[in-house]
Each structure stands twice: as C-alpha cells, then as structure tokens.
Design a protein around this motif. Structure first.
Motif, PDB file in Angstrom:
ATOM      1  N   SER A   1       0.820  -1.215   0.000  1.00 13.15           N
ATOM      2  CA  SER A   1       0.000   0.000   0.000  1.00 13.15           C
ATOM      3  C   SER A   1       0.858   1.271   0.000  1.00 13.15           C
ATOM      4  O   SER A   1       1.814   1.388   0.758  1.00 13.15           O
ATOM      5  CB  SER A   1      -0.908  -0.013   1.227  1.00 13.15           C
ATOM      6  N   GLY A   2       0.482   2.201  -0.871  1.00 16.60           N
ATOM      7  CA  GLY A   2       1.163   3.492  -0.893  1.00 16.60           C
ATOM      8  C   GLY A   2       2.422   3.517  -1.739  1.00 16.60           C
ATOM      9  O   GLY A   2       3.057   4.553  -1.893  1.00 16.60           O
ATOM     10  N   ARG A   3       2.792   2.366  -2.300  1.00 13.84           N
ATOM     11  CA  ARG A   3       4.011   2.318  -3.127  1.00 13.84           C
ATOM     12  C   ARG A   3       3.681   2.210  -4.609  1.00 13.84           C
ATOM     13  O   ARG A   3       2.530   2.122  -4.992  1.00 13.84           O
ATOM     14  CB  ARG A   3       4.911   1.172  -2.659  1.00 13.84           C
ATOM     15  N   ILE A   4       4.736   2.235  -5.423  1.00 17.39           N
ATOM     16  CA  ILE A   4       4.538   2.239  -6.870  1.00 17.39           C
ATOM     17  C   ILE A   4       3.959   0.918  -7.359  1.00 17.39           C
ATOM     18  O   ILE A   4       4.358  -0.146  -6.901  1.00 17.39           O
ATOM     19  CB  ILE A   4       5.910   2.466  -7.560  1.00 17.39           C
ATOM     20  N   SER A   5       3.039   0.979  -8.298  1.00 13.35           N
ATOM     21  CA  SER A   5       2.460  -0.243  -8.866  1.00 13.35           C
ATOM     22  C   SER A   5       3.502  -1.000  -9.683  1.00 13.35           C
ATOM     23  O   SER A   5       4.220  -0.408 -10.480  1.00 13.35           O
ATOM     24  CB  SER A   5       1.285   0.105  -9.781  1.00 13.35           C
ATOM     25  N   PRO A   6       3.591  -2.325  -9.508  1.00 14.36           N
ATOM     26  CA  PRO A   6       4.574  -3.118 -10.255  1.00 14.36           C
ATOM     27  C   PRO A   6       4.142  -3.353 -11.704  1.00 14.36           C
ATOM     28  O   PRO A   6       2.981  -3.671 -11.959  1.00 14.36           O
ATOM     29  CB  PRO A   6       4.628  -4.438  -9.501  1.00 14.36           C
ATOM     30  N   THR A   7       5.074  -3.215 -12.616  1.00  8.76           N
ATOM     31  CA  THR A   7       4.789  -3.465 -14.027  1.00  8.76           C
ATOM     32  C   THR A   7       5.653  -4.600 -14.586  1.00  8.76           C
ATOM     33  O   THR A   7       5.681  -4.836 -15.785  1.00  8.76           O
ATOM     34  CB  THR A   7       5.015  -2.190 -14.861  1.00  8.76           C
ATOM     35  N   ARG A   8       6.395  -5.273 -13.701  1.00  7.11           N
ATOM     36  CA  ARG A   8       7.211  -6.439 -14.067  1.00  7.11           C
ATOM     37  C   ARG A   8       7.071  -7.465 -12.941  1.00  7.11           C
ATOM     38  O   ARG A   8       6.917  -7.075 -11.787  1.00  7.11           O
ATOM     39  CB  ARG A   8       8.707  -6.104 -14.147  1.00  7.11           C
ATOM     40  N   ALA A   9       7.191  -8.754 -13.284  1.00  9.43           N
ATOM     41  CA  ALA A   9       7.080  -9.793 -12.257  1.00  9.43           C
ATOM     42  C   ALA A   9       8.133  -9.596 -11.156  1.00  9.43           C
ATOM     43  O   ALA A   9       7.854  -9.778  -9.973  1.00  9.43           O
ATOM     44  CB  ALA A   9       7.234 -11.167 -12.899  1.00  9.43           C
ATOM     45  N   ALA A  10       9.334  -9.193 -11.560  1.00 13.47           N
ATOM     46  CA  ALA A  10      10.410  -9.034 -10.568  1.00 13.47           C
ATOM     47  C   ALA A  10      10.086  -7.925  -9.559  1.00 13.47           C
ATOM     48  O   ALA A  10      10.474  -7.999  -8.396  1.00 13.47           O
ATOM     49  CB  ALA A  10      11.734  -8.736 -11.275  1.00 13.47           C
ATOM     50  N   HIS A  11       9.338  -6.912 -10.010  1.00 12.94           N
ATOM     51  CA  HIS A  11       8.945  -5.836  -9.075  1.00 12.94           C
ATOM     52  C   HIS A  11       8.019  -6.381  -7.994  1.00 12.94           C
ATOM     53  O   HIS A  11       8.074  -5.947  -6.847  1.00 12.94           O
ATOM     54  CB  HIS A  11       8.200  -4.717  -9.808  1.00 12.94           C
ATOM     55  N   VAL A  12       7.145  -7.301  -8.404  1.00  8.81           N
ATOM     56  CA  VAL A  12       6.226  -7.893  -7.422  1.00  8.81           C
ATOM     57  C   VAL A  12       7.043  -8.685  -6.398  1.00  8.81           C
ATOM     58  O   VAL A  12       6.835  -8.561  -5.190  1.00  8.81           O
ATOM     59  CB  VAL A  12       5.195  -8.828  -8.095  1.00  8.81           C
ATOM     60  N   ALA A  13       7.971  -9.485  -6.897  1.00  4.66           N
ATOM     61  CA  ALA A  13       8.805 -10.287  -5.997  1.00  4.66           C
ATOM     62  C   ALA A  13       9.545  -9.381  -5.002  1.00  4.66           C
ATOM     63  O   ALA A  13       9.657  -9.707  -3.819  1.00  4.66           O
ATOM     64  CB  ALA A  13       9.795 -11.124  -6.804  1.00  4.66           C
ATOM     65  N   ASP A  14      10.013  -8.208  -5.471  1.00  4.64           N
ATOM     66  CA  ASP A  14      10.721  -7.266  -4.601  1.00  4.64           C
ATOM     67  C   ASP A  14       9.847  -6.777  -3.449  1.00  4.64           C
ATOM     68  O   ASP A  14      10.341  -6.430  -2.382  1.00  4.64           O
ATOM     69  CB  ASP A  14      11.132  -6.008  -5.387  1.00  4.64           C
ATOM     70  N   GLU A  15       8.534  -6.672  -3.698  1.00  3.57           N
ATOM     71  CA  GLU A  15       7.621  -6.152  -2.670  1.00  3.57           C
ATOM     72  C   GLU A  15       7.451  -7.132  -1.510  1.00  3.57           C
ATOM     73  O   GLU A  15       7.200  -6.717  -0.386  1.00  3.57           O
ATOM     74  CB  GLU A  15       6.235  -5.861  -3.268  1.00  3.57           C
ATOM     75  N   TYR A  16       7.522  -8.427  -1.820  1.00  5.22           N
ATOM     76  CA  TYR A  16       7.201  -9.435  -0.794  1.00  5.22           C
ATOM     77  C   TYR A  16       8.298 -10.495  -0.714  1.00  5.22           C
ATOM     78  O   TYR A  16       8.041 -11.690  -0.891  1.00  5.22           O
ATOM     79  CB  TYR A  16       5.860 -10.110  -1.123  1.00  5.22           C
ATOM     80  N   PRO A  17       9.531 -10.080  -0.436  1.00  3.27           N
ATOM     81  CA  PRO A  17      10.654 -11.020  -0.503  1.00  3.27           C
ATOM     82  C   PRO A  17      10.534 -12.181   0.492  1.00  3.27           C
ATOM     83  O   PRO A  17      11.050 -13.261   0.238  1.00  3.27           O
ATOM     84  CB  PRO A  17      11.873 -10.142  -0.184  1.00  3.27           C
TER      85      PRO A  17
ATOM     86  N   SER B   1       7.748 -13.694   1.392  1.00  7.04           N
ATOM     87  CA  SER B   1       6.548 -14.515   1.198  1.00  7.04           C
ATOM     88  C   SER B   1       6.828 -15.684   0.263  1.00  7.04           C
ATOM     89  O   SER B   1       7.876 -15.765  -0.364  1.00  7.04           O
ATOM     90  CB  SER B   1       5.449 -13.669   0.575  1.00  7.04           C
ATOM     91  N   ASP B   2       5.849 -16.601   0.158  1.00  7.11           N
ATOM     92  CA  ASP B   2       5.961 -17.651  -0.854  1.00  7.11           C
ATOM     93  C   ASP B   2       4.899 -17.437  -1.935  1.00  7.11           C
ATOM     94  O   ASP B   2       4.323 -18.364  -2.487  1.00  7.11           O
ATOM     95  CB  ASP B   2       5.859 -19.049  -0.236  1.00  7.11           C
ATOM     96  N   LEU B   3       4.642 -16.160  -2.221  1.00  4.74           N
ATOM     97  CA  LEU B   3       3.642 -15.763  -3.220  1.00  4.74           C
ATOM     98  C   LEU B   3       3.933 -16.386  -4.587  1.00  4.74           C
ATOM     99  O   LEU B   3       5.077 -16.402  -5.037  1.00  4.74           O
ATOM    100  CB  LEU B   3       3.665 -14.225  -3.336  1.00  4.74           C
ATOM    101  N   LEU B   4       2.879 -16.892  -5.228  1.00  2.00           N
ATOM    102  CA  LEU B   4       3.001 -17.376  -6.607  1.00  2.00           C
ATOM    103  C   LEU B   4       2.805 -16.185  -7.547  1.00  2.00           C
ATOM    104  O   LEU B   4       1.783 -15.501  -7.491  1.00  2.00           O
ATOM    105  CB  LEU B   4       1.944 -18.453  -6.891  1.00  2.00           C
ATOM    106  N   ILE B   5       3.787 -15.940  -8.413  1.00  2.00           N
ATOM    107  CA  ILE B   5       3.723 -14.799  -9.334  1.00  2.00           C
ATOM    108  C   ILE B   5       3.705 -15.324 -10.764  1.00  2.00           C
ATOM    109  O   ILE B   5       4.616 -16.062 -11.169  1.00  2.00           O
ATOM    110  CB  ILE B   5       4.942 -13.864  -9.138  1.00  2.00           C
ATOM    111  N   LEU B   6       2.688 -14.975 -11.525  1.00  2.00           N
ATOM    112  CA  LEU B   6       2.652 -15.350 -12.937  1.00  2.00           C
ATOM    113  C   LEU B   6       3.380 -14.261 -13.724  1.00  2.00           C
ATOM    114  O   LEU B   6       3.011 -13.087 -13.653  1.00  2.00           O
ATOM    115  CB  LEU B   6       1.204 -15.477 -13.422  1.00  2.00           C
ATOM    116  N   ASP B   7       4.402 -14.681 -14.447  1.00  2.00           N
ATOM    117  CA  ASP B   7       5.227 -13.711 -15.175  1.00  2.00           C
ATOM    118  C   ASP B   7       4.755 -13.607 -16.625  1.00  2.00           C
ATOM    119  O   ASP B   7       5.021 -14.485 -17.435  1.00  2.00           O
ATOM    120  CB  ASP B   7       6.690 -14.147 -15.113  1.00  2.00           C
TER     121      ASP B   7
END
Ligand code: TXA
Ligand code: MG
Length: 325
Positions: A148-164, A166-172
C-alpha cells in the motif's frame, strides 16, 4: 521466497494459479495495466489476505476482475451507457463502477471487496489473467500488487521485490503494455463520472456514451480512495516540471530535454516524446531511480495531453506531501 512461473508455460501456470486461488490463497497476475495481487473474490478470507499482505487501509474497495460481460452481469447492473463502454473497451484498461446486484443468483462477491458500497468496480483484463478467471470460473479481486502506498509493479520481478519473505506465486507475463492503472468510470443511469484517469480517455468515454463525463469535485470525497494524495509514492521526494535540478538529485526526463550535468543519475521516459512509451516506463523508472538512493527525483515537464494527463496525475500523487505512516 516468491515463486515465479512464466505464462508461456501455459498449462502449468493455469493449473497452479487455479489451485492456489481455489485454496483461498493469493496469486500475482499480469494484466495489461499493472500486476495485480489476486484472490477469489467470493472467499472472504482470501480477500482479507490481500489487505493484510498489502497493508492496505480496509476502507478501500477492490476492483473485481471478470472474464467478460456474462460474468460481469452476474454482479453488476449494466444499463445502456455501461454496456456500451464494456462493449467498446473490454477486454482492456477500463474499470466500470456500477450498481451492485444485491442478490446475485450465484455465489456473491464478498463484502470486503466492495467495502460496504452499493456499487462494484468491474473490469475485464486482457491476456493471461482473463484465462485464469475463466479457468477458475469466479471473479478475481485484485488491487495493484504493490504494498500500500508504493509504486504499482509493471514487471514480475517488481512484485517479488515487494514481498521477498513470502511464498507468493507470481505469474510472469512480461512487462505490462500500458503500465498505468485502468481508467475508472462510475456509471449510474446516464450519470458518467471519471474517478481515475488512465489509458482510456474522458474524450473516448464521452464519444462512446454520447454523454457528458463529470469529474469529481471536492464534494465527491474519497469516492476512489486510490485518488488520495501520496498514493503512488517512491521513497525519494519527487519534484515536477523541472528544467534543472539540485546537485546529486536523480533526473527523470522526457523528450529531447538534456539531463542536467549535476544530476547523480537519470533516465528518459521517452526520448522521442511518445506518451504511451512514457506511461509504460513510468513506474519501472521511478523504481530504478529510487533504488539508486537519491533523496530527490526531479521530473522534466510532461505534456498535459492524451496519456500525459494520466501520467501527470500519478506523478502529482508521487510528489504530494506524505502522510505519516
Ligand atoms: O489497472 C488496474 O485497475 C489495476 C489492475 C490490477 O487491474 N488494479 C488497480 O486496483 O489499480 P487498485 O485497487 O489499486 O485501485 C482500484 C481503485 C481504488 O482506488 C478503489 O478505491 C477504486 O478502484 N474502487 C474500486 N471499487 C470501487 C467502487 N465500488 N466505487 C468507487 N471506487 C472503487
Ligand atoms: Mg494501487
């Protein structure tokens, strides 16, 4: 650590995503606008995990992603203006806020999604996430996948950076084509209000509906809380409309304007002044400059036309005074 699966592994990616979503967990999905942090919208606990994971204030309603008009009409009331807009721009970067059907004939979207409002925000995204929704057979509640309050991710790696952690599944699905969140339009009867500018312009909406498009004044309050000041904030301070910059600041350029020699680092959103290219690069470049550690990012002027209106809207929020949090 987050797990990233490329959407080119179509069958595996679909199966894994649907399994995780059915079990009430989150999956980060690529859309044409930005990456979303998705949950099955009918499962309350799953939706709650979105707020928890993002650290998002719970009064913020979430956009409900559908695979088309049939699913959309299970949850929202579409009169002719809304129907025309969906027909013209779906699948695509347009969210329609319409009256919520109080008693849908199928399993309802959880209250947390609509935050108690009588309306619901519906969007049919383009590409792989739409296939995920069809395979799941249920709508996906998905805000942008940033904390919340941060820049929206436009790449899968950006999402991973947000939740290092976690074991979140990210579809790239690669880089998002649009790079800015969807245009949000509220449609009740013949009343059309632009709640958030985006790639679909107010002019296109007026043309498609044949109706005047209102813009919320101050009286509208927090109709789309994503419109609050300081919603899209990098760590560095942001200064707009710069011709020069203080020593050591980072520089975010546009067009053929030269980077000041005393800038510590710099990127150009679009050397050829292409606003679509600039929009797609915006968040990634802010993020890169932010990671360089400069305390200040100076942004050269962006023309206030077409997609430039939405880009300037996001930049103004990034530059707004920060709420203590
Ligand atoms: O492009 C997008 O829209 C991305 C991708 C993932 O689809 N999603 C996105 O969601 O930007 P989010 O949650 O970051 O922003 C959604 C905005 C919020 O400001 C929320 O308040 C508003 O939509 N919203 C959702 N439902 C609403 C409703 N019923 N009435 C008014 N505003 C609503
Ligand atoms: Mg967001």
């Amino acid at each position: 650590m987050p797990e990233i699966i490329a959407t080119t592994q179509r069958v595996e990616a679909l199966n894994r995503a649907v399994g995780v979503l059915r079990a009430g967990d989150l999956v980060a999905i690529p859309t044409e606008t930005v990456y979303g942090l998705a949950a099955d919208a009918t499962q309350g606990e799953a939706v709650a995990k979105i707020f928890q994971t993002k650290g998002r204030p719970s009064f913020n309603p979430l956009i409900c992603h559908v695979d088309g008009m049939v699913m959309a009409q299970d949850y929202g009331l579409f009169d002719s203006a809304a129907e025309r807009l969906a027909h013209a721009f779906w699948p695509g970067p347009l969210t329609l806020v319409v009256p919520r059907l109080p008693h849908p004939r199928i399993r309802p979207v959880h209250e947390l999604v609509t935050a108690g409002l009588a309306t619901i925000g519906l969007r049919c995204p383009e590409g792989f996430s739409r296939q995920v929704i069809s395979a799941l057979g249920r709508p996906l509640a998905a805000p942008s996948a940033n904390r919340s309050g941060r820049i929206s991710p436009t790449r899968a790696a950006h999402v991973a950076d947000e939740y290092p952690e976690s074991d979140l599944l990210i579809l790239d699905g690669g880089a998002c084509a649009v790079g800015l969140e969807s245009t949000i339009v509220k449609v009740t009867g013949d009343d059309v209000t632009l709640l958030r500018p985006g790639a679909i312009s107010a002019e296109q909406i007026a043309e498609t509906t044949g109706l005047k498009v209102h813009r919320p004044g101050n009286h509208a309050g927090i109709e789309a809380p994503g419109m609050m000041a300081s919603h899209y904030a990098p760590d560095a301070a942001v200064r707009l409309d710069c011709e020069t910059c203080p020593d050591g600041a980072a520089w975010l350029g546009f067009g053929n304007r030269h980077q000041p020699p005393n800038a510590s680092s710099g990127l150009n959103l679009s050397p050829l002044s292409n606003l679509v290219e600039a929009a797609a690069n915006l968040y990634a470049y802010l993020k890169t400059l932010d990671a360089g550690g400069a305390g200040l990012i100076c942004v050269s002027p962006i023309p206030h036309e077409d997609l430039g209106v939405a880009i300037n809207d996001r930049l103004r929020r990034a530059a707004a005074p920060r709420a203590a949090s």
